[in-house]
Design an enzyme around this catalytic site. Structure first.
Site, PDB file in Angstrom:
ATOM      1  N   THR A 120     -60.719 -29.636 -30.033  1.00 44.59           N
ATOM      2  CA  THR A 120     -61.727 -30.486 -29.403  1.00 44.59           C
ATOM      3  C   THR A 120     -63.120 -30.246 -29.952  1.00 44.59           C
ATOM      4  OG1 THR A 120     -61.953 -28.833 -27.631  1.00 44.59           O
ATOM      5  CG2 THR A 120     -60.421 -30.662 -27.267  1.00 44.59           C
TER       6      THR A 120
ATOM      7  N   THR B 124     -51.499 -17.038 -48.901  1.00 45.41           N
ATOM      8  CA  THR B 124     -52.615 -17.019 -47.974  1.00 45.41           C
ATOM      9  C   THR B 124     -53.289 -18.367 -47.877  1.00 45.41           C
ATOM     10  OG1 THR B 124     -54.678 -15.950 -47.417  1.00 45.41           O
ATOM     11  CG2 THR B 124     -54.271 -16.294 -49.732  1.00 45.41           C
TER      12      THR B 124
ATOM     13  N   LYS C 208     -59.996 -21.260 -49.309  1.00 47.06           N
ATOM     14  CA  LYS C 208     -60.506 -21.489 -47.966  1.00 47.06           C
ATOM     15  C   LYS C 208     -59.674 -20.657 -47.005  1.00 47.06           C
ATOM     16  CE  LYS C 208     -59.160 -23.774 -45.013  1.00 47.06           C
ATOM     17  NZ  LYS C 208     -58.398 -23.427 -43.743  1.00 47.06           N
TER      18      LYS C 208
ATOM     19  N   THR D 117     -62.477 -25.641 -43.459  1.00 48.31           N
ATOM     20  CA  THR D 117     -62.276 -26.059 -42.068  1.00 48.31           C
ATOM     21  C   THR D 117     -63.299 -25.311 -41.210  1.00 48.31           C
ATOM     22  OG1 THR D 117     -60.449 -24.461 -41.933  1.00 48.31           O
ATOM     23  CG2 THR D 117     -59.866 -26.765 -42.278  1.00 48.31           C
TER      24      THR D 117
ATOM     25  N   ASN E 246     -61.493 -20.635 -31.199  1.00 51.96           N
ATOM     26  CA  ASN E 246     -60.084 -21.020 -31.113  1.00 51.96           C
ATOM     27  C   ASN E 246     -59.689 -21.595 -29.762  1.00 51.96           C
ATOM     28  OD1 ASN E 246     -58.514 -20.333 -33.706  1.00 51.96           O
ATOM     29  ND2 ASN E 246     -59.963 -18.638 -33.447  1.00 51.96           N
TER      30      ASN E 246
ATOM     31  N   GLU F 159     -63.102 -15.983 -38.523  1.00 52.26           N
ATOM     32  CA  GLU F 159     -63.744 -16.720 -37.437  1.00 52.26           C
ATOM     33  C   GLU F 159     -64.466 -15.775 -36.475  1.00 52.26           C
ATOM     34  OE1 GLU F 159     -60.831 -20.617 -37.323  1.00 52.26           O
ATOM     35  OE2 GLU F 159     -60.375 -18.915 -36.022  1.00 52.26           O
TER      36      GLU F 159
END
Length: 408
Positions: free
Chosen positions: A408, A195, A184, A158, A403, A281
């Site tokens: 979007t 996880t 992932k 992702t 985030n 991230e």
């Protein structure tokens, strides 16, 4: 864990163990042309085990997988990315069962032999026309070559920046046994039972019961010791499958090569867990917390996870700020017994605290160390024999950017 018990396989993949194939393709769930549907297939009934998120809002695929695993065997696991199929009610559950049924039909196996996993946005129904159409094309995309494993790895990503996979080999009864994994995970990472999404394959001969026990124990030491942002997903799942095609004497805890197999199994889990933490991230560095001298291992784990999960510690790591006060504050609020007068803290090999008192250190040297891509925080409590490792990453501006616009 002795590294002499196992060897890492160069370019090892999820299909390295005997009996496994994989594949992936784009079915239309993602807005880009990236793969978003994948499958792992075993040519024989595989002993199987799994652990799942403890989030009370569990996605529909977890319920389906639990049912499939009730007899301890699997032949396949089908995975989609781009949509979590979580908090989608009865329709979402029906869609997960449809994924299982259609995959079984295309592979010519029983529905109960298929596990289902999903990852992506929560609260949106799957585009089932895309999913079912993609599943009909999966058999042509399946194979046992590294490129097929690559397509699978791409299908489960992702916000990940890199794929995560590894293979190792161990000796059991003089025969080479393979253990491999793919995973992932990049955000919503704070496992508490499993996880993100992770998949393990092995050609070892092992019962579902012993595989399940090993999976739980190893998960507690690896996947459950990482954090990116303190959030536990609705979809976290770790599935392991053992084909038994290595043909050795069945592995049990009493087997003379059990420790070697367990060490290789842990290496796969630890590598994947650290890879997820490093790919958090917006992250710029991997942070490893080592806790020594706690009351016991459970206490050490709680302290290590508190430190690695502290937003203030993570922010300090991003800023390369040797602010040991953030660390000791996290240690103190972990709720574990300790002697407040005997705590030592190091940043790499730079001692910043001894017996809970500050030690003069070279700020420039500390700055240079903390600007690296891997940072180690060592806490020694001098209170007991407990030890633990935890892994995470720094907290950056990009984490908020990613985030703030996830949907979007």
């Amino acid at each position: 864990m002795s590294e002499s018990w196992f060897e890492q396989i160069p370019n090892g993949t999820i299909v390295t163990p005997q009996g496994f194939q994989a594949g992936g393709l784009h079915c239309g769930l993602k807005k880009t042309e990236c793969n978003d549907l994948g499958v792992i297939v075993c040519e024989v009934p595989a002993a199987a085990a799994a652990v799942y998120t403890t989030n009370l809002f569990q996605a529909a695929p977890l319920q389906v997988t639990r049912q499939s695993l009730s007899n301890g065997t699997l032949r396949a696991v089908v995975v989609n990315s781009g949509n979590a199929n979580a908090c989608t009610g009865q329709q979402g559950e029906q869609d997960a069962y449809t994924m299982r049924a259609e995959t079984a039909r295309q592979l010519g196996i029983a529905e109960e032999d298929v596990a289902v996993a999903s990852t992506g946005v929560i609260g949106e129904l799957l585009k089932m026309d895309c999913v079912t159409s993609g599943i009909t094309r999966l058999p042509a995309a399946i194979g046992g070559e590294p490129e097929h494993a690559e397509q699978f790895c791409q299908a489960i990503l992702t916000t990940d920046l890199v794929k995560k996979e590894i293979g190792v080999a161990v000796q059991v009864n003089g025969r080479q046994v393979h253990i491999a994994g793919a995973a992932k995970g990049s955000g919503m990472i704070h496992p508490n039972m499993a996880t993100m999404l992770a998949f393990m394959t092995t050609d070892a001969v092992i019962s579902a019961e012993n595989l399940q026990q090993l999976l739980r124990t190893t998960t507690d030491q690896t996947f459950n010791m990482i954090t990116v942002d303190g959030d536990t997903s609705t979809n976290d799942m770790l599935v392991a499958m053992a084909s038994g095609l290595a043909g050795h004497e069945e592995l049990t805890p009493e087997h003379p090569d059990w420790e070697a197999f367990a060490a290789g199994f842990r290496q796969v889990c630890e590598y994947l867990a650290k890879s997820i933490a490093k790919d958090g991230e917006g992250a710029t560095k991997l942070v490893e917390v080592i806790v020594n001298g706690a009351l016991n291992d459970l206490s050490a784990r709680a302290i290590a996870k508190t430190v690695i999960g502290s937003s203030l510690v993570k922010s300090a790591m991003f800023g390369a700020d040797a602010n040991w006060g953030r660390v000791i504050a996290a240690v103190g609020r972990a709720g574990e017994p300790l002697n407040v007068n005997t705590v030592d803290i190091r940043l790499g090999d730079i001692v910043v605290l001894t017996d809970s008192r500050p030690v003069p250190f070279d700020e420039e040297k500390a700055l240079q160390y903390l600007q690296g891509d891997t940072v180690q925080i060592v806490v020694d409590l001098h209170y007991g024999e407990g030890q633990a490792l935890a892994w995470g990453c720094d907290l950056t501006y990009d984490y908020v950017r990613i985030n703030a616009a996830y949907r979007t």
